[in-house]
Design a protein around this motif. Sequence first.
Motif, PDB file in Angstrom:
ATOM      1  N   SER A  62       0.775  -1.261   0.041  1.00  0.00           N
ATOM      2  CA  SER A  62      -0.222   0.033  -0.083  1.00  0.00           C
ATOM      3  C   SER A  62       0.688   1.257   0.055  1.00  0.00           C
ATOM      4  O   SER A  62       0.222   2.337  -0.317  1.00  0.00           O
ATOM      5  CB  SER A  62      -0.960  -0.126   1.175  1.00  0.00           C
ATOM      6  OG  SER A  62      -0.223  -0.134   2.425  1.00  0.00           O
ATOM      7  N   VAL A  63       2.050   1.182   0.143  1.00  0.00           N
ATOM      8  CA  VAL A  63       2.792   2.334   0.141  1.00  0.00           C
ATOM      9  C   VAL A  63       3.933   2.453  -0.705  1.00  0.00           C
ATOM     10  O   VAL A  63       5.014   3.353  -0.669  1.00  0.00           O
ATOM     11  CB  VAL A  63       3.346   2.531   1.823  1.00  0.00           C
ATOM     12  CG1 VAL A  63       2.474   2.573   2.971  1.00  0.00           C
ATOM     13  CG2 VAL A  63       4.685   1.613   2.245  1.00  0.00           C
ATOM     14  N   LYS A  64       4.110   1.170  -1.507  1.00  0.00           N
ATOM     15  CA  LYS A  64       5.368   1.431  -2.616  1.00  0.00           C
ATOM     16  C   LYS A  64       5.071   2.532  -3.504  1.00  0.00           C
ATOM     17  O   LYS A  64       4.118   2.569  -3.899  1.00  0.00           O
ATOM     18  CB  LYS A  64       5.331   0.062  -3.052  1.00  0.00           C
ATOM     19  CG  LYS A  64       5.761  -1.158  -2.474  1.00  0.00           C
ATOM     20  CD  LYS A  64       5.626  -2.572  -3.026  1.00  0.00           C
ATOM     21  CE  LYS A  64       6.126  -3.750  -2.273  1.00  0.00           C
ATOM     22  NZ  LYS A  64       5.975  -4.917  -3.286  1.00  0.00           N
ATOM     23  N   GLY A  65       6.335   3.083  -3.701  1.00  0.00           N
ATOM     24  CA  GLY A  65       6.375   4.349  -4.605  1.00  0.00           C
ATOM     25  C   GLY A  65       5.814   5.485  -3.856  1.00  0.00           C
ATOM     26  O   GLY A  65       6.080   6.605  -4.299  1.00  0.00           O
ATOM     27  N   ARG A  66       5.616   5.609  -2.909  1.00  0.00           N
ATOM     28  CA  ARG A  66       5.061   6.647  -1.844  1.00  0.00           C
ATOM     29  C   ARG A  66       6.051   7.075  -0.718  1.00  0.00           C
ATOM     30  O   ARG A  66       6.562   8.063  -0.286  1.00  0.00           O
ATOM     31  CB  ARG A  66       3.735   6.843  -1.510  1.00  0.00           C
ATOM     32  CG  ARG A  66       2.523   6.673  -2.612  1.00  0.00           C
ATOM     33  CD  ARG A  66       1.170   6.682  -2.180  1.00  0.00           C
ATOM     34  NE  ARG A  66       0.866   5.762  -1.300  1.00  0.00           N
ATOM     35  CZ  ARG A  66       0.309   6.112   0.067  1.00  0.00           C
ATOM     36  NH1 ARG A  66       0.378   7.240   0.299  1.00  0.00           N
ATOM     37  NH2 ARG A  66       0.031   5.016   0.826  1.00  0.00           N
ATOM     38  N   PHE A  67       6.193   5.939  -0.233  1.00  0.00           N
ATOM     39  CA  PHE A  67       7.249   5.919   1.309  1.00  0.00           C
ATOM     40  C   PHE A  67       8.649   5.354   0.790  1.00  0.00           C
ATOM     41  O   PHE A  67       8.869   4.589   0.151  1.00  0.00           O
ATOM     42  CB  PHE A  67       6.661   5.157   2.295  1.00  0.00           C
ATOM     43  CG  PHE A  67       5.254   5.618   2.947  1.00  0.00           C
ATOM     44  CD1 PHE A  67       4.488   6.462   2.199  1.00  0.00           C
ATOM     45  CD2 PHE A  67       4.781   4.967   4.122  1.00  0.00           C
ATOM     46  CE1 PHE A  67       3.408   7.107   2.737  1.00  0.00           C
ATOM     47  CE2 PHE A  67       3.534   5.508   4.419  1.00  0.00           C
ATOM     48  CZ  PHE A  67       2.840   6.557   3.934  1.00  0.00           C
ATOM     49  N   THR A  68       9.416   6.011   1.716  1.00  0.00           N
ATOM     50  CA  THR A  68      11.026   5.774   1.620  1.00  0.00           C
ATOM     51  C   THR A  68      11.558   5.649   3.040  1.00  0.00           C
ATOM     52  O   THR A  68      11.382   6.395   3.831  1.00  0.00           O
ATOM     53  CB  THR A  68      11.800   6.594   0.742  1.00  0.00           C
ATOM     54  OG1 THR A  68      11.077   6.838  -0.616  1.00  0.00           O
ATOM     55  CG2 THR A  68      13.087   6.338   0.596  1.00  0.00           C
ATOM     56  N   ILE A  69      11.971   4.394   3.203  1.00  0.00           N
ATOM     57  CA  ILE A  69      12.639   4.205   4.537  1.00  0.00           C
ATOM     58  C   ILE A  69      14.084   4.140   4.182  1.00  0.00           C
ATOM     59  O   ILE A  69      14.897   3.766   3.118  1.00  0.00           O
ATOM     60  CB  ILE A  69      12.183   2.950   5.013  1.00  0.00           C
ATOM     61  CG1 ILE A  69      12.822   2.875   6.572  1.00  0.00           C
ATOM     62  CG2 ILE A  69      12.877   1.576   4.216  1.00  0.00           C
ATOM     63  CD1 ILE A  69      12.205   1.454   7.337  1.00  0.00           C
ATOM     64  N   SER A  70      14.942   4.886   5.055  1.00  0.00           N
ATOM     65  CA  SER A  70      16.574   4.870   5.031  1.00  0.00           C
ATOM     66  C   SER A  70      17.242   4.733   6.396  1.00  0.00           C
ATOM     67  O   SER A  70      16.536   5.057   7.490  1.00  0.00           O
ATOM     68  CB  SER A  70      16.784   6.081   4.334  1.00  0.00           C
ATOM     69  OG  SER A  70      16.389   7.552   4.839  1.00  0.00           O
ATOM     70  N   ARG A  71      18.367   4.543   6.359  1.00  0.00           N
ATOM     71  CA  ARG A  71      19.116   4.517   7.556  1.00  0.00           C
ATOM     72  C   ARG A  71      20.236   5.645   7.540  1.00  0.00           C
ATOM     73  O   ARG A  71      20.559   5.815   6.523  1.00  0.00           O
ATOM     74  CB  ARG A  71      19.811   3.173   7.848  1.00  0.00           C
ATOM     75  CG  ARG A  71      19.108   1.919   7.915  1.00  0.00           C
ATOM     76  CD  ARG A  71      19.921   0.642   7.935  1.00  0.00           C
ATOM     77  NE  ARG A  71      20.712   0.422   9.184  1.00  0.00           N
ATOM     78  CZ  ARG A  71      20.168  -0.123  10.309  1.00  0.00           C
ATOM     79  NH1 ARG A  71      19.302  -0.885  10.257  1.00  0.00           N
ATOM     80  NH2 ARG A  71      21.217  -0.399  11.354  1.00  0.00           N
TER      81      ARG A  71
END
Length: 120
Positions: A62-71
Amino acid sequence: QEQLVETGGGSVQAGGSLTLSCTASRSVFDVAAMGWYRQIPGSQRDMVAAITSGGRINYADSVKGRFTISRNDAKNSVDLQMNSLEPEDTAVYYCNAILETATHRTLSYWGQGTQVTVSS
C-alpha cells in the motif's frame, strides 16, 4: 531496556508529505533490523516499511512508490519519508527494532508511537 525515540508525525492534507525519524542507541542500531509499523484503533499493527542492518528493504504494497525508508548511520536513526499521503495512511506509527543476541535470543523494541493524520 532500549528506548526508541520517535520524532515527526502530525497532521497534513492529502497529497502532502511527512517524515518520521526513529533514533536508537548505537549498539542496537548497528545490528538491528528496524522498521515502521502502523495501527488504527481496533486493528492489528501492520508493517509499513523495514530495513535490515545490511540495507535490505521491504515495503507494504500500500505504500510502495510513496514511502521511502532509510538508515542514517551518523544519527543512529531510521527515517520514513512519506509522500503523496492519503487519508488511509492515518494511523499511529510505531518504530521497531529487532535483533538476535549472541545467545540467539530475539529482542524486539518499540517506540512510543506517533500520530499521523491525513485529511481529505
